[in-house]
Design a protein around this motif. Structure first.
Motif, PDB file in Angstrom:
ATOM      1  N   ILE A 160     -75.299  45.402  54.679  1.00  0.00           N
ATOM      2  CA  ILE A 160     -74.837  46.767  54.951  1.00  0.00           C
ATOM      3  C   ILE A 160     -74.351  47.443  53.680  1.00  0.00           C
ATOM      4  O   ILE A 160     -74.729  48.580  53.364  1.00  0.00           O
ATOM      5  N   VAL A 161     -73.517  46.743  52.915  1.00  0.00           N
ATOM      6  CA  VAL A 161     -72.957  47.327  51.692  1.00  0.00           C
ATOM      7  C   VAL A 161     -74.049  47.616  50.671  1.00  0.00           C
ATOM      8  O   VAL A 161     -74.083  48.695  50.061  1.00  0.00           O
ATOM      9  N   ALA A 162     -74.968  46.657  50.483  1.00  0.00           N
ATOM     10  CA  ALA A 162     -76.046  46.858  49.511  1.00  0.00           C
ATOM     11  C   ALA A 162     -76.964  48.006  49.930  1.00  0.00           C
ATOM     12  O   ALA A 162     -77.416  48.790  49.089  1.00  0.00           O
ATOM     13  N   SER A 163     -77.221  48.122  51.214  1.00  0.00           N
ATOM     14  CA  SER A 163     -78.085  49.207  51.701  1.00  0.00           C
ATOM     15  C   SER A 163     -77.464  50.574  51.441  1.00  0.00           C
ATOM     16  O   SER A 163     -78.173  51.543  51.160  1.00  0.00           O
ATOM     17  N   LEU A 164     -76.127  50.644  51.542  1.00  0.00           N
ATOM     18  CA  LEU A 164     -75.442  51.919  51.382  1.00  0.00           C
ATOM     19  C   LEU A 164     -75.146  52.272  49.926  1.00  0.00           C
ATOM     20  O   LEU A 164     -75.020  53.454  49.588  1.00  0.00           O
ATOM     21  N   THR A 165     -75.032  51.266  49.077  1.00  0.00           N
ATOM     22  CA  THR A 165     -74.542  51.535  47.717  1.00  0.00           C
ATOM     23  C   THR A 165     -75.561  51.292  46.606  1.00  0.00           C
ATOM     24  O   THR A 165     -75.388  51.806  45.501  1.00  0.00           O
ATOM     25  N   VAL A 166     -76.597  50.494  46.869  1.00  0.00           N
ATOM     26  CA  VAL A 166     -77.561  50.154  45.814  1.00  0.00           C
ATOM     27  C   VAL A 166     -78.865  50.899  46.054  1.00  0.00           C
ATOM     28  O   VAL A 166     -79.511  50.728  47.092  1.00  0.00           O
ATOM     29  N   SER A 167     -79.247  51.712  45.099  1.00  0.00           N
ATOM     30  CA  SER A 167     -80.460  52.506  45.229  1.00  0.00           C
ATOM     31  C   SER A 167     -81.698  51.607  45.255  1.00  0.00           C
ATOM     32  O   SER A 167     -81.871  50.732  44.410  1.00  0.00           O
ATOM     33  N   GLY A 168     -82.550  51.831  46.253  1.00  0.00           N
ATOM     34  CA  GLY A 168     -83.800  51.091  46.363  1.00  0.00           C
ATOM     35  C   GLY A 168     -83.693  49.770  47.085  1.00  0.00           C
ATOM     36  O   GLY A 168     -84.715  49.112  47.320  1.00  0.00           O
ATOM     37  N   PHE A 169     -82.490  49.359  47.491  1.00  0.00           N
ATOM     38  CA  PHE A 169     -82.340  48.050  48.130  1.00  0.00           C
ATOM     39  C   PHE A 169     -83.012  48.009  49.492  1.00  0.00           C
ATOM     40  O   PHE A 169     -83.679  47.025  49.830  1.00  0.00           O
ATOM     41  N   ALA A 170     -82.841  49.057  50.284  1.00  0.00           N
ATOM     42  CA  ALA A 170     -83.303  49.040  51.679  1.00  0.00           C
ATOM     43  C   ALA A 170     -84.751  49.479  51.844  1.00  0.00           C
ATOM     44  O   ALA A 170     -85.213  49.646  52.976  1.00  0.00           O
ATOM     45  N   THR A 171     -85.480  49.642  50.760  1.00  0.00           N
ATOM     46  CA  THR A 171     -86.882  50.046  50.871  1.00  0.00           C
ATOM     47  C   THR A 171     -87.739  48.863  51.317  1.00  0.00           C
ATOM     48  O   THR A 171     -87.403  47.701  51.063  1.00  0.00           O
ATOM     49  N   ASN A 183     -80.349  39.991  44.248  1.00  0.00           N
ATOM     50  CA  ASN A 183     -81.277  41.112  44.288  1.00  0.00           C
ATOM     51  C   ASN A 183     -80.552  42.440  44.084  1.00  0.00           C
ATOM     52  O   ASN A 183     -81.009  43.299  43.305  1.00  0.00           O
ATOM     53  N   ALA A 184     -79.421  42.610  44.774  1.00  0.00           N
ATOM     54  CA  ALA A 184     -78.671  43.862  44.655  1.00  0.00           C
ATOM     55  C   ALA A 184     -78.136  44.052  43.236  1.00  0.00           C
ATOM     56  O   ALA A 184     -78.179  45.161  42.686  1.00  0.00           O
ATOM     57  N   LEU A 185     -77.667  42.976  42.628  1.00  0.00           N
ATOM     58  CA  LEU A 185     -77.139  43.075  41.267  1.00  0.00           C
ATOM     59  C   LEU A 185     -78.257  43.321  40.256  1.00  0.00           C
ATOM     60  O   LEU A 185     -78.058  44.019  39.259  1.00  0.00           O
ATOM     61  N   GLN A 186     -79.434  42.742  40.505  1.00  0.00           N
ATOM     62  CA  GLN A 186     -80.574  43.016  39.629  1.00  0.00           C
ATOM     63  C   GLN A 186     -80.972  44.488  39.699  1.00  0.00           C
ATOM     64  O   GLN A 186     -81.263  45.116  38.672  1.00  0.00           O
ATOM     65  N   LEU A 187     -80.975  45.051  40.905  1.00  0.00           N
ATOM     66  CA  LEU A 187     -81.292  46.466  41.051  1.00  0.00           C
ATOM     67  C   LEU A 187     -80.242  47.345  40.378  1.00  0.00           C
ATOM     68  O   LEU A 187     -80.542  48.457  39.932  1.00  0.00           O
ATOM     69  N   ALA A 188     -79.021  46.810  40.306  1.00  0.00           N
ATOM     70  CA  ALA A 188     -77.944  47.541  39.634  1.00  0.00           C
ATOM     71  C   ALA A 188     -77.917  47.276  38.131  1.00  0.00           C
ATOM     72  O   ALA A 188     -76.957  47.647  37.457  1.00  0.00           O
ATOM     73  N   SER A 189     -78.957  46.597  37.619  1.00  0.00           N
ATOM     74  CA  SER A 189     -79.118  46.327  36.177  1.00  0.00           C
ATOM     75  C   SER A 189     -78.016  45.427  35.618  1.00  0.00           C
ATOM     76  O   SER A 189     -77.592  45.588  34.468  1.00  0.00           O
ATOM     77  N   VAL A 190     -77.563  44.490  36.444  1.00  0.00           N
ATOM     78  CA  VAL A 190     -76.586  43.505  35.966  1.00  0.00           C
ATOM     79  C   VAL A 190     -77.327  42.458  35.135  1.00  0.00           C
ATOM     80  O   VAL A 190     -78.397  41.984  35.541  1.00  0.00           O
ATOM     81  N   PRO A 191     -76.785  42.050  33.973  1.00  0.00           N
ATOM     82  CA  PRO A 191     -77.472  41.075  33.102  1.00  0.00           C
ATOM     83  C   PRO A 191     -77.712  39.737  33.797  1.00  0.00           C
ATOM     84  O   PRO A 191     -76.951  39.333  34.688  1.00  0.00           O
ATOM     85  N   GLU A 192     -78.768  39.037  33.369  1.00  0.00           N
ATOM     86  CA  GLU A 192     -79.134  37.755  33.962  1.00  0.00           C
ATOM     87  C   GLU A 192     -78.035  36.720  33.787  1.00  0.00           C
ATOM     88  O   GLU A 192     -77.825  35.861  34.656  1.00  0.00           O
ATOM     89  N   ASP A 193     -77.325  36.763  32.652  1.00  0.00           N
ATOM     90  CA  ASP A 193     -76.227  35.815  32.432  1.00  0.00           C
ATOM     91  C   ASP A 193     -75.162  35.952  33.511  1.00  0.00           C
ATOM     92  O   ASP A 193     -74.590  34.953  33.977  1.00  0.00           O
ATOM     93  N   THR A 194     -74.903  37.176  33.913  1.00  0.00           N
ATOM     94  CA  THR A 194     -73.911  37.410  34.970  1.00  0.00           C
ATOM     95  C   THR A 194     -74.396  36.851  36.298  1.00  0.00           C
ATOM     96  O   THR A 194     -73.607  36.308  37.083  1.00  0.00           O
ATOM     97  N   LEU A 195     -75.695  36.958  36.552  1.00  0.00           N
ATOM     98  CA  LEU A 195     -76.257  36.415  37.790  1.00  0.00           C
ATOM     99  C   LEU A 195     -76.119  34.896  37.821  1.00  0.00           C
ATOM    100  O   LEU A 195     -75.840  34.303  38.867  1.00  0.00           O
ATOM    101  N   SER A 196     -76.323  34.250  36.670  1.00  0.00           N
ATOM    102  CA  SER A 196     -76.143  32.798  36.590  1.00  0.00           C
ATOM    103  C   SER A 196     -74.687  32.423  36.830  1.00  0.00           C
ATOM    104  O   SER A 196     -74.389  31.423  37.507  1.00  0.00           O
ATOM    105  N   MET A 197     -73.769  33.231  36.294  1.00  0.00           N
ATOM    106  CA  MET A 197     -72.345  32.993  36.537  1.00  0.00           C
ATOM    107  C   MET A 197     -72.016  33.144  38.015  1.00  0.00           C
ATOM    108  O   MET A 197     -71.200  32.392  38.558  1.00  0.00           O
ATOM    109  N   LEU A 198     -72.674  34.103  38.666  1.00  0.00           N
ATOM    110  CA  LEU A 198     -72.463  34.299  40.100  1.00  0.00           C
ATOM    111  C   LEU A 198     -72.876  33.061  40.878  1.00  0.00           C
ATOM    112  O   LEU A 198     -72.142  32.591  41.762  1.00  0.00           O
ATOM    113  N   THR A 199     -74.049  32.513  40.554  1.00  0.00           N
ATOM    114  CA  THR A 199     -74.527  31.306  41.244  1.00  0.00           C
ATOM    115  C   THR A 199     -73.556  30.149  41.045  1.00  0.00           C
ATOM    116  O   THR A 199     -73.205  29.444  41.993  1.00  0.00           O
TER     117      THR A 199
END
Length: 337
Positions: A37-48, A294-310
């Motif tokens: 729900i949050v990603a659909s409302l706040t991240v452009s292109g997520f709900a396509t 996916n939502a963070l990638q669409l928001a142009s978050v760096p890959e290093d941050t995504l690895s930290m998230l995991t």
């Protein structure tokens, strides 16, 4: 003389109406819904429909590997070699294709190779008696090294375009990939086996207590061996999928995928100590991890941050359920004193 054993009305009213929310996997399911729900409302292109299609295609290898990984971790073991087996199979797939072998012969051979690779893990764990953590760390390096032996630093990309694009076929205009349907069928098969059969109950028994499982007549070594064989076979299937999905067989295919798989399984409520977990929780964990990335990638978050998230979610998945159990035990002790 009859004794009234019914609880007082006040106690009945205090019965936990929302007790199901205390379940960790239920909390993850709710977090999954909230993140959608949050990603659909706040991240452009997520709900396509286009993004949904790519998201589901990306989920397929993680979800496939999570199915046998769930069964293995419930028994108190772990398999860190799955991504390396997928990479190894991918390179063998490419080498056989370069040699002129037909696709309908290559795929079964690759699945057999995955089963043999898993059987080596199973033999060392269940027959030799070595800890699965040490064994699969070793075979993680072994199979990844063999992948580079097969192809070196080269890549095979001459696969038929009709096949590689066919893996991305969608159901009408929904954006949902066609190949998610057989994956859902596999999820149902694993779910029924785990939660509605004696085999599934035996896995939980092994995870709770290996000695008690043996005394009750469960073939612990045999069960663990075949779980690793299944894990290797599914990893080989992922290797074939990965190769055709990206149209490339290379030694570094699926590198690091095991971290996402284990994080998703533990995030879904499977105890790292064994004996506890549900497949619906794991599916929610896979979905939550995929949606956040996916939502963070669409928001142009760096890959290093995504690895930290995991990594952060992996730590949370291990620490939080145990912390909650500790708090509950303290609360129970306080209420009984």
């Amino acid at each position: 003389m009859l004794v009234d054993t019914a609880p007082p009305a006040a106690e009945t009213r205090r019965a936990p109406r929302f007790g199901f929310l205390r379940s960790w996997d239920t909390a993850i399911i709710l977090a999954l819904v909230a993140s959608i729900i949050v990603a659909s409302l706040t991240v452009s292109g997520f709900a396509t429909s286009r993004n949904v299609g790519f998201l589901l295609i990306d989920v397929i290898p993680v979800l496939l590997l999570a199915l046998p990984m769930t069964l293995i971790i419930i028994t108190g073991e772990i398999d860190l070699s799955v991504a390396s087996i997928a990479g190894f199979v991918s390179c063998v797939f490419g080498a056989l294709w370069n040699a002129g072998m037909p696709m309908e012969t290559i795929v079964p051979l690759c699945l057999v190779l995955g089963a043999v690779s898993g059987a080596l893990n199973g033999f060392l764990v269940s027959v030799v008696g070595l800890p699965s953590l040490a064994v699969t760390i070793g075979t993680l390096a072994l199979y990844r090294g063999l992948a580079f032996v097969v192809l070196g630093d080269q890549a095979v990309t001459s696969f038929p375009r009709a096949i590689t694009t066919g893996l991305q076929a969608k159901i009408g205009t929904t954006g949902i990939p066609v190949w998610i349907l057989p994956v859902i069928l596999l999820v149902i098969i694993f779910g029924v086996a785990l939660h509605f059969t004696g085999f599934g109950r035996s896995l939980f028994a092994i995870g709770y207590s290996v000695d008690a499982a043996r005394f009750s007549g469960i073939g612990v070594a045999r069960t663990k061996f075949w779980l690793f064989v299944i894990s290797g076979t599914v990893a080989a299937l992922v290797g074939v999928w990965w190769t055709l999905r990206y149209g490339s067989a290379r030694g570094d295919n699926a590198t690091g995928l095991e971290l996402s798989v284990i994080a998703a399984v533990l995030l879904g409520g499977v105890s790292i100590f064994g004996g506890k977990g549900t497949l619906p929780g794991v599916i929610a964990g896979v979905g939550l991890l995929a949606i956040l990335r996916n939502a963070l990638q669409l928001a142009s978050v760096p890959e290093d941050t995504l690895s930290m998230l995991t990594g952060g979610l992996l730590i949370l998945a291990v620490v939080a359920p145990n912390a909650i159990a500790w708090v509950r035990s303290l609360s129970h002790k306080a209420s009984t004193t």
